[in-house]
Every structure is written in structure tokens, then in C-alpha cells.
Design an enzyme around this catalytic site. Sequence first.
Site, PDB file in Angstrom:
ATOM      1  N   ASP A 261       0.850  -1.206   0.000  1.00 41.02           N
ATOM      2  CA  ASP A 261       0.000   0.000   0.000  1.00 41.02           C
ATOM      3  C   ASP A 261       0.879   1.246   0.000  1.00 41.02           C
ATOM      4  O   ASP A 261       2.063   1.183   0.352  1.00 41.02           O
ATOM      5  CB  ASP A 261      -0.966   0.007   1.192  1.00 41.02           C
ATOM      6  CG  ASP A 261      -0.260   0.140   2.539  1.00 41.02           C
ATOM      7  OD1 ASP A 261       0.807  -0.483   2.718  1.00 41.02           O
ATOM      8  OD2 ASP A 261      -0.771   0.863   3.412  1.00 41.02           O
TER       9      ASP A 261
ATOM     10  N   GLU B   9       0.002  -0.886   5.921  1.00 45.68           N
ATOM     11  CA  GLU B   9       1.078  -0.320   6.726  1.00 45.68           C
ATOM     12  C   GLU B   9       0.924   1.181   6.881  1.00 45.68           C
ATOM     13  O   GLU B   9       1.124   1.733   7.961  1.00 45.68           O
ATOM     14  CB  GLU B   9       2.441  -0.644   6.097  1.00 45.68           C
ATOM     15  CG  GLU B   9       3.618  -0.441   7.048  1.00 45.68           C
ATOM     16  CD  GLU B   9       4.171   0.963   7.099  1.00 45.68           C
ATOM     17  OE1 GLU B   9       4.948   1.268   8.006  1.00 45.68           O
ATOM     18  OE2 GLU B   9       3.825   1.791   6.239  1.00 45.68           O
TER      19      GLU B   9
HETATM   20  N1  BES Z   1       8.699   3.428   5.366  1.00 47.56           N
HETATM   21  C1  BES Z   1       8.041   4.053   6.445  1.00 47.56           C
HETATM   22  C2  BES Z   1       8.742   3.891   7.764  1.00 47.56           C
HETATM   23  C3  BES Z   1       9.994   4.723   7.923  1.00 47.56           C
HETATM   24  C4  BES Z   1      10.095   5.979   7.388  1.00 47.56           C
HETATM   25  C5  BES Z   1      11.001   4.221   8.656  1.00 47.56           C
HETATM   26  C6  BES Z   1      11.236   6.718   7.578  1.00 47.56           C
HETATM   27  C7  BES Z   1      12.152   4.954   8.846  1.00 47.56           C
HETATM   28  C8  BES Z   1      12.255   6.214   8.306  1.00 47.56           C
HETATM   29  C9  BES Z   1       6.634   3.500   6.597  1.00 47.56           C
HETATM   30  O1  BES Z   1       6.021   3.156   5.411  1.00 47.56           O
HETATM   31  C10 BES Z   1       5.792   4.567   7.245  1.00 47.56           C
HETATM   32  O2  BES Z   1       5.647   5.631   6.723  1.00 47.56           O
HETATM   33  N2  BES Z   1       5.235   4.270   8.389  1.00 47.56           N
HETATM   34  C11 BES Z   1       4.315   5.105   9.061  1.00 47.56           C
HETATM   35  C12 BES Z   1       3.704   4.273  10.138  1.00 47.56           C
HETATM   36  C13 BES Z   1       2.451   4.803  10.737  1.00 47.56           C
HETATM   37  C14 BES Z   1       1.376   5.038   9.734  1.00 47.56           C
HETATM   38  C15 BES Z   1       1.973   3.886  11.832  1.00 47.56           C
HETATM   39  C16 BES Z   1       5.006   6.319   9.637  1.00 47.56           C
HETATM   40  O3  BES Z   1       6.142   6.233  10.112  1.00 47.56           O
HETATM   41  O4  BES Z   1       4.410   7.397   9.621  1.00 47.56           O
HETATM   42 ZN    ZN Z   2       6.841   2.252   4.024  1.00 48.12          ZN
END
Ligand code: BES
Ligand code: ZN
Length: 454
Positions: free
Chosen positions: A88, A153
Amino acid sequence: MDRVLQYIEKNQSRFLEELKEFLRIPSVSNNAENKRDVLRCAHYVVDQLRQIGMQQVEIFPTSGHPIVYGEWLGAQGQPTVLFYGHYDVQPVDPLDLWTSGPFEPTIRNGEIFARGSADDKGQVIMNLKGVESHLKSQGKLPINIKFLIEGEEEVGSANLDEFIASHKELLKADVVLISDTPMFDRGVPSICYGLRGLVYFQIDLKGTDSDLHSGSFGGTVINPNFALAQMIASLKNPDGQITIPGFYDDVQPMSPSEKVELSRLPFDPEKYRKSLGAPALFGEKGYNPLEQIWVRPTLEVNGICGGFIGEGAKTVIPAKAMAKISMRLVPNQDPERIANLFEAHIRRIAPSAVELTVTRMHGGKAWVAPIDHPAIQAASRAYEKGFGKRPVFVREGGSIPVVATFAEILGLPSVLMGIGLPDENAHAPNEKLDLYNFRYGIITSAHFFQEMAQ
Ligand code: BES
Ligand code: ZN
């Protein structure tokens, strides 16, 4: 590995075409209108898993978007890697800031632009192709593999914890592999050993039943925009510290050895400031930017809305105002406890002249892990072979809540081999993926599976 590497070389342009197909599917998990696209994307992943040679492939419906699973378990006596990723993507607005359509993958200057190119479709494909290259060139993989690729996610993985808890046997493995993080910098391969957690809220203020003429009524009733602004402004002091009582109680200081490691990283605050186009950096006093991102919690106002924002002027007192507020948490801070503290505090500071509604949205725990696990060493060697450089070890400010779940429910360590870059505009307009990293990411992934067997 020679045949595997030759296979990667020969099939590079097809890999890129398949990435493009994947990127063309608008799998925005946040929008109800995209539900069928998200489903179509899940089926694309299913087809890919079959095509690369997985023995068993399944799609598990959830009350939200489906979870896709696939496995190849032909390497007897060898470890099992559970790969986790997501198909997603985030919404694309503001659309007018995209140079090319978010779902029309376009290559410019060695980078492919599309929503999901870096986060996370590109990084998922790299690992699928790493596996394919072993299976198609050798007829086997050096290790066993299970793929768990979800479609929620970006909206908090609401159905994933329960799926994991009820499929412990299916997901039995030795280690989790994730490619969903950026590298520290271009040409600096990185293994991430820490993530922040998250709690997310919406707060709504209602002043009156209807918008009011600001001349006829102004001065007699509260303005919800004003009340909201005052509440929000009071959540941080001028030093950038969060004022919610008890918020920092469980935050742990950075260890002296970690501080030393951090200071060795090639980080230039001035270059960082410039890259962001910020007139000045602003953060919690007493900490440098990397510490602020890695080991300090923060509170952000993700959006505010209320009242008149159209062209010209309108003399009105809005009936309502709304804000989306989230907090990034660090290890040892319990999301539930922080959510309770936040909610109690917001109720305390809301003026009695407004009606307050507090809505809790998704959240997740922070995570930090030791870096001496054999799988981390295998990842380190794989990077060295793929990118010709030893990786640095970093923590990240973003969140992948399932990493804590893997540790808690399955007792599994996670290896975060990120192949994205910090300037690839994840969650923003013009998201992109570096094609050099795409190629060497596939090679690194292939090496990882080889290194895991040893
Ligand atoms: N890929 C990211 C996680 C991420 C971003 C890890 C930058 C390290 C550095 C992931 O897809 C994401 O955006 N996760 C969300 C999680 C939330 C919706 C619970 C986030 O971090 O905002
Ligand atoms: Zn991501």
C-alpha cells in the site's frame, strides 16, 4: 553466486518493467475509493510470488486490505527468513505539485518517479528479485523464505497483529528481513536498528451550532480556531519540550557508546538545513538533530482546519475547528500510557466554552535492537558485496509498528536493510527511487540470502 549475478544483469530491464507495473496500481490504503485498486495490487503481489517460484502463495482477506503470503521451504536445515513489506502507499495530494503523474512511473536522470517507488514497492520488488535470481538461476535458494506483504502499513496495520498472533506456525522463522527505511545518505548503505513509535489523535472543537456573523456575535462566544491555537501552542515550551505532564517519564538517555557512534556519522547540520530549505533548524534544546530524531520523542500538528480559508475576506466565527496531532515515541514509552496522558491533558486544557471530542487513531511501539545478531552480520557482509562498502548502523525517526510485534509475538529479531534515500520524497509529491540503488539493492538482497546460509 556468479550465475545469480549474471541472471540479475540479464534481467535488469524486465525487473524495471515489473516495478513500473507495480507502481501503476494506485494502492492508496487510506482512501475508500481505492479499495479495488488495493485489492488488484494484492493480486499483483500474488502473481509475482508465483512467478518468482514460491511453492505456496495465499491471499488472506482482513476487515481492511488483504495480507499476501508466499513461501519456499526447500533448503532443509537452513535458516528461514521472514520478509515483511507493504504494497500500500500514501495518498498523493497535493497532486498539482507532481511533475509527472503519481501512478505514471517516469524515469528522469536515473531516478524513477511514482508514489510508492521508495516506500515501499521498489524495496519490496528488490527483494522479490533477489529471491527470483537464486531460484531461476540455480533452481534453489540457499535459505528458506516466507513473504508477508501487507496492504495497511500506511494506515497503521490495524489487522496485522491479530493475523500474526493467529498464524504463529505459518510465520515461524529465524529472522525477519525488512526493506522499508532510507539509507543514511547516498552511497552510505545503512542497517537500521531503531525506530520510533507513534500515537495519533484527532481533536475536534465545537463552539456553536452554526457559523456566526463575527460582528453580531463576536465578543460573546469563544472562537474554536482561537481556542485550538491556544491549546496547541501550550503543548510545547519555547525550548521545544513537550509540556504534557509525565510525557518524558520513561524516556531513556542515549548510551555514551551510542553517542560516540552517532558522532562518527557523516552528518552536517548545515547541509541538512539547506536540503530542507529551512531558514533555521528548530528542535528540542540540548540535542543535536540526529539525537532529536533517534532518541527523543516529539509532538507534531499534522493538520489544522477550521473557519474560512477561501479567497478574499469573510467575517465569520467558525462553529468548529479540528486538528490532527501525533507523537513519535522512543523505546520504553508505552503508546497506551502516552495516549492516556495526552487525552487527559487535552481535556484539562480545553476551555469549558467549547465542546471537545478526542478521537484516538492508530499507533505503535518504538523499537531498538542489539546489532550483534548473526543475521545483522550477514546483512553487513551482503552490503559490502553489493555496494562495495560496509554499512553504518543508524536509528530512524519513522515507525514500522509490526517490528515490535515480531519481537513480542514471534520472538523474532528484525534486520532492517533499507535501500531508500532520505531525499526520495516518501509521503510527499515527486516520490522517487534511485535506479542505481534499485540495481545494487537486488544484488545486495541476493547476497544476503547467500550470507544467511553461512
Ligand atoms: N517506510 C516508512 C517507515 C519509515 C520511514 C522508517 C522513515 C524509517 C524512516 C513507513 O512506510 C511509514 O511511513 N510508516 C508510518 C507508520 C504509521 C502510519 C503507523 C510512519 O512512520 O508514519
Ligand atoms: Zn513504508
